[in-house]
Design a protein around this motif. Structure first.
Motif, PDB file in Angstrom:
ATOM      1  N   LEU A 194      -1.537   9.755   4.027  1.00  0.00           N
ATOM      2  CA  LEU A 194      -0.366   8.951   3.128  1.00  0.00           C
ATOM      3  C   LEU A 194      -0.889   7.493   2.367  1.00  0.00           C
ATOM      4  O   LEU A 194      -0.466   6.641   1.376  1.00  0.00           O
ATOM      5  N   LEU A 195      -2.582   7.546   2.424  1.00  0.00           N
ATOM      6  CA  LEU A 195      -3.395   7.094   2.062  1.00  0.00           C
ATOM      7  C   LEU A 195      -3.551   6.639   0.310  1.00  0.00           C
ATOM      8  O   LEU A 195      -3.897   6.943  -0.307  1.00  0.00           O
ATOM      9  N   GLU A 196      -4.011   8.182   0.274  1.00  0.00           N
ATOM     10  CA  GLU A 196      -4.710   9.007  -1.155  1.00  0.00           C
ATOM     11  C   GLU A 196      -3.882   9.464  -2.245  1.00  0.00           C
ATOM     12  O   GLU A 196      -2.161   9.931  -1.534  1.00  0.00           O
ATOM     13  N   ILE A 197      -4.095   8.918  -3.244  1.00  0.00           N
ATOM     14  CA  ILE A 197      -2.631   9.069  -4.380  1.00  0.00           C
ATOM     15  C   ILE A 197      -3.405   9.788  -5.251  1.00  0.00           C
ATOM     16  O   ILE A 197      -2.727   9.459  -6.812  1.00  0.00           O
ATOM     17  N   GLU A 198      -4.164  10.146  -5.465  1.00  0.00           N
ATOM     18  CA  GLU A 198      -4.424  10.800  -6.975  1.00  0.00           C
ATOM     19  C   GLU A 198      -4.374  12.005  -6.845  1.00  0.00           C
ATOM     20  O   GLU A 198      -3.639  12.837  -6.563  1.00  0.00           O
ATOM     21  N   PRO A 199      -4.126  12.131  -8.717  1.00  0.00           N
ATOM     22  CA  PRO A 199      -3.544  13.473  -9.267  1.00  0.00           C
ATOM     23  C   PRO A 199      -3.966  14.395  -8.094  1.00  0.00           C
ATOM     24  O   PRO A 199      -6.166  14.393  -8.964  1.00  0.00           O
ATOM     25  N   ASN A 200      -4.009  15.534  -8.127  1.00  0.00           N
ATOM     26  CA  ASN A 200      -4.449  17.095  -7.681  1.00  0.00           C
ATOM     27  C   ASN A 200      -5.653  16.336  -6.630  1.00  0.00           C
ATOM     28  O   ASN A 200      -6.843  17.395  -6.678  1.00  0.00           O
ATOM     29  N   ARG A 201      -6.016  15.648  -5.623  1.00  0.00           N
ATOM     30  CA  ARG A 201      -6.454  15.430  -5.121  1.00  0.00           C
ATOM     31  C   ARG A 201      -7.765  14.964  -5.733  1.00  0.00           C
ATOM     32  O   ARG A 201      -8.484  14.484  -5.185  1.00  0.00           O
ATOM     33  N   GLY A 202      -7.330  14.353  -6.328  1.00  0.00           N
ATOM     34  CA  GLY A 202      -8.515  13.613  -7.377  1.00  0.00           C
ATOM     35  C   GLY A 202      -9.596  14.778  -8.149  1.00  0.00           C
ATOM     36  O   GLY A 202     -11.005  14.198  -8.460  1.00  0.00           O
TER      37      GLY A 202
ATOM     38  N   LEU B  67      11.426  13.258  -0.705  1.00  0.00           N
ATOM     39  CA  LEU B  67      10.779  12.572  -1.367  1.00  0.00           C
ATOM     40  C   LEU B  67       9.635  13.035  -2.621  1.00  0.00           C
ATOM     41  O   LEU B  67       8.773  12.881  -1.573  1.00  0.00           O
ATOM     42  N   ALA B  68      10.421  13.777  -3.134  1.00  0.00           N
ATOM     43  CA  ALA B  68       9.085  13.487  -5.014  1.00  0.00           C
ATOM     44  C   ALA B  68       8.863  11.842  -5.497  1.00  0.00           C
ATOM     45  O   ALA B  68       9.451  11.272  -6.025  1.00  0.00           O
ATOM     46  N   ASP B  69       7.638  11.471  -4.713  1.00  0.00           N
ATOM     47  CA  ASP B  69       6.743  10.067  -4.886  1.00  0.00           C
ATOM     48  C   ASP B  69       5.584  10.258  -6.567  1.00  0.00           C
ATOM     49  O   ASP B  69       4.943  10.593  -5.921  1.00  0.00           O
ATOM     50  N   ALA B  70       6.432  10.565  -7.641  1.00  0.00           N
ATOM     51  CA  ALA B  70       5.644  11.537  -8.419  1.00  0.00           C
ATOM     52  C   ALA B  70       4.368  10.452  -8.923  1.00  0.00           C
ATOM     53  O   ALA B  70       3.406  11.828  -9.365  1.00  0.00           O
ATOM     54  N   TRP B  71       4.453   9.305  -9.041  1.00  0.00           N
ATOM     55  CA  TRP B  71       3.321   8.925  -9.791  1.00  0.00           C
ATOM     56  C   TRP B  71       2.059   8.475  -8.990  1.00  0.00           C
ATOM     57  O   TRP B  71       0.946   8.510  -8.597  1.00  0.00           O
TER      58      TRP B  71
ATOM     59  N   GLY C 233       0.476  -1.089  -0.380  1.00  0.00           N
ATOM     60  CA  GLY C 233      -0.050  -0.109   0.214  1.00  0.00           C
ATOM     61  C   GLY C 233       0.359   0.828  -0.191  1.00  0.00           C
ATOM     62  O   GLY C 233       1.562   1.742   0.255  1.00  0.00           O
ATOM     63  N   PRO C 234       0.320   2.667  -0.237  1.00  0.00           N
ATOM     64  CA  PRO C 234       1.100   3.876   0.033  1.00  0.00           C
ATOM     65  C   PRO C 234       1.250   4.751   0.642  1.00  0.00           C
ATOM     66  O   PRO C 234       2.394   5.103   1.004  1.00  0.00           O
TER      67      PRO C 234
ATOM     68  N   THR D  78      11.917   2.892   6.743  1.00  0.00           N
ATOM     69  CA  THR D  78      10.839   3.383   8.353  1.00  0.00           C
ATOM     70  C   THR D  78      10.145   4.141   7.022  1.00  0.00           C
ATOM     71  O   THR D  78      10.174   4.540   6.303  1.00  0.00           O
ATOM     72  N   PRO D  79       8.841   4.503   7.861  1.00  0.00           N
ATOM     73  CA  PRO D  79       7.691   5.314   7.173  1.00  0.00           C
ATOM     74  C   PRO D  79       7.789   6.507   6.904  1.00  0.00           C
ATOM     75  O   PRO D  79       8.503   7.224   8.087  1.00  0.00           O
ATOM     76  N   PRO D  80       7.437   7.254   6.244  1.00  0.00           N
ATOM     77  CA  PRO D  80       7.366   9.195   6.751  1.00  0.00           C
ATOM     78  C   PRO D  80       6.613   9.357   7.437  1.00  0.00           C
ATOM     79  O   PRO D  80       5.610   8.869   8.036  1.00  0.00           O
ATOM     80  N   ASP D  81       6.492  11.080   7.691  1.00  0.00           N
ATOM     81  CA  ASP D  81       5.943  11.127   9.116  1.00  0.00           C
ATOM     82  C   ASP D  81       4.637  12.268   8.066  1.00  0.00           C
ATOM     83  O   ASP D  81       3.650  12.023   8.996  1.00  0.00           O
ATOM     84  N   SER D  82       4.964  12.647   7.169  1.00  0.00           N
ATOM     85  CA  SER D  82       4.120  13.560   6.032  1.00  0.00           C
ATOM     86  C   SER D  82       4.155  13.627   4.949  1.00  0.00           C
ATOM     87  O   SER D  82       4.710  13.097   4.759  1.00  0.00           O
ATOM     88  N   VAL D  83       2.329  14.425   4.810  1.00  0.00           N
ATOM     89  CA  VAL D  83       2.914  13.960   2.858  1.00  0.00           C
ATOM     90  C   VAL D  83       2.577  15.843   2.605  1.00  0.00           C
ATOM     91  O   VAL D  83       1.472  16.056   3.076  1.00  0.00           O
ATOM     92  N   ILE D  84       2.985  16.631   1.248  1.00  0.00           N
ATOM     93  CA  ILE D  84       2.452  17.426   0.696  1.00  0.00           C
ATOM     94  C   ILE D  84       2.027  17.155  -0.274  1.00  0.00           C
ATOM     95  O   ILE D  84       2.185  16.322  -1.151  1.00  0.00           O
ATOM     96  N   GLY D  85       1.110  18.019  -0.388  1.00  0.00           N
ATOM     97  CA  GLY D  85      -0.172  17.018  -2.013  1.00  0.00           C
ATOM     98  C   GLY D  85      -1.354  15.981  -1.457  1.00  0.00           C
ATOM     99  O   GLY D  85      -2.207  16.546  -2.894  1.00  0.00           O
ATOM    100  N   GLN D  86      -1.213  15.373  -0.661  1.00  0.00           N
ATOM    101  CA  GLN D  86      -2.752  15.036  -0.330  1.00  0.00           C
ATOM    102  C   GLN D  86      -2.264  15.069   1.260  1.00  0.00           C
ATOM    103  O   GLN D  86      -2.335  15.791   1.842  1.00  0.00           O
ATOM    104  N   ALA D  87      -3.488  14.517   1.520  1.00  0.00           N
ATOM    105  CA  ALA D  87      -4.513  15.302   3.367  1.00  0.00           C
ATOM    106  C   ALA D  87      -3.813  13.986   3.407  1.00  0.00           C
ATOM    107  O   ALA D  87      -4.076  14.298   4.598  1.00  0.00           O
TER     108      ALA D  87
END
Length: 370
Positions: free
Chosen positions: A138-146, A107-111, A87-88, A127-136
């Motif tokens: 760590l489980l969401e992965i759609e372009p432009n938040r869907g 890290l830029a996780d591009a896709w 999973g993501p 080690t898992p990441p602590d936070s994310v930029i660009g998504q709400a």
């Protein structure tokens, strides 16, 4: 005379120099790496084809040295998007750009259309990441938040950079560069949107031909605090702003094209010292700029740093015998000083790290001026 001497080859060796190095997942192997970072302490390779990051906790001292840590996979022998099916939340899909800022790893996780952040530099594998930029989350992965593009969404973010107290993301699919004064919080709007008129626009070249403040594929960034360089790969050029922009304004320099309105490309002919074809990476030190002229299988070097003008010629080339060459590995065998689709760069003091993507390796070179 500016020269770059290859000091280390990371990744599997090339059998006889004619076949590509092995790319299967292992602590010594790489598959189409697209990002690299080094400093006086460590080396980081973004092993894009294996959807993972490899870390050497100290700078490697020998060729083909195995990595110490792996991120994005449960161990060194797994590969595949989203951590081999886990999973993501702790898995990547086509990771590319990487940087370290104030002890944090980005890290830029591009896709997955996001930038991941480890608030402390990882000291163990997986080690898992602590936070994310660009998504709400760590489980969401759609372009432009869907949905539609917005100031805090991302679409194929390929590059990240930390330059003179500014954090930048090359938001490639949205044809823009985002910038923050200082390290951003996960939902913090950017202080700078470069290449678009507002945070809700993402047209290629602003819906028209190229200009001094538009992008087709902004892919990577570098700078020295006086000038910001952006590799606009899709327009076959590098743009630069002196001083670095704090709002959306025209660039002061273009390399690879004769003017700000051109996006000329002509493959299979000598390119010379002026032309670029799909430049995917830039790096700079205090006195030189290096550009990965990716489709021409070479690096071009400008010294001193160019800051204003158009179409300035490079002073040196690496990967080809001269400015006329453009063949993969010079149409010969893989060698320590040949290149095949160089995709990522990182400069630190006298060192230059190259993600030599088509050769499944990282090269660490040392500058020598003679």
């Amino acid at each position: 005379m500016i020269t770059l001497q290859t000091m280390r080859w990371l990744g599997a060796p090339a059998p006889g120099g004619l076949a590509l190095p092995a790319a299967d997942a292992a602590p010594t192997n790489l598959y189409a790496p697209r990002g690299v970072y080094l400093d006086q302490q460590r080396l980081i390779a973004v092993d894009t084809g294996n959807h993972r990051v490899l870390i050497w906790q100290q700078l490697p001292v020998r060729d083909h040295q195995p990595a110490d840590l792996v991120l994005g996979q449960p161990d060194f022998t797994h590969e595949g998007p989203r951590a081999a099916g886990r999973g993501p939340a702790n898995g990547f899909h086509v990771p590319t750009g990487v940087t370290v800022a104030e002890g944090r790893l980005y890290l830029a996780d591009a896709w997955h259309h996001r930038v991941l952040c480890w608030h402390r530099f990882p000291e163990r594998s997986d080690t898992p990441p602590d936070s994310v930029i660009g998504q709400a989350n760590l489980l969401e992965i759609e372009p432009n938040r869907g949905g539609a593009v917005g100031p805090t969404t991302l679409y194929w973010p390929y590059g990240v950079a930390w330059i003179a107290g500014w954090f930048y993301i090359a938001d490639t699919g949205n044809r823009r560069v985002l910038g923050w004064r200082g390290l951003p919080e996960p939902t913090q709007p950017p202080d700078l949107i470069l290449g678009q008129p507002d945070g809700w626009s993402n047209a290629e070249n602003r819906g028209g031909p190229p200009t001094a403040h538009s992008f087709r594929w902004p892919h990577a960034l570098a700078g020295d605090g006086t000038t910001l360089y952006v590799a606009d790969a899709g327009n076959h050029r590098v743009l630069a702003w002196t001083p670095p922009p704090t709002d959306d304004r025209p660039a002061d320099l273009v390399l690879g094209q004769t003017d700000m309105q051109s996006a000329f490309e002509q493959p299979h002919v000598p390119q010379g010292a002026h032309r670029l074809r799909f430049p995917y990476a830039v790096a700079c030190t205090a006195d030189r700029l290096c550009v990965a002229d990716t489709a021409n299988n070479r690096l071009l070097v400008w010294q001193p740093l160019p800051r204003h003008g158009a179409g300035l010629p490079a002073q040196a080339v690496f990967g080809q015998a001269d400015f006329a060459g453009s063949g993969e590995n010079r149409w010969q065998a893989i060698a320590p000083d040949t290149l095949c689709w160089p995709y990522g760069l990182c400069a630190h003091q006298q060192w230059l790290a190259i993600a030599d993507s088509g050769n499944n390796r990282i090269i660490i070179g040392q500058w020598a001026d003679g």
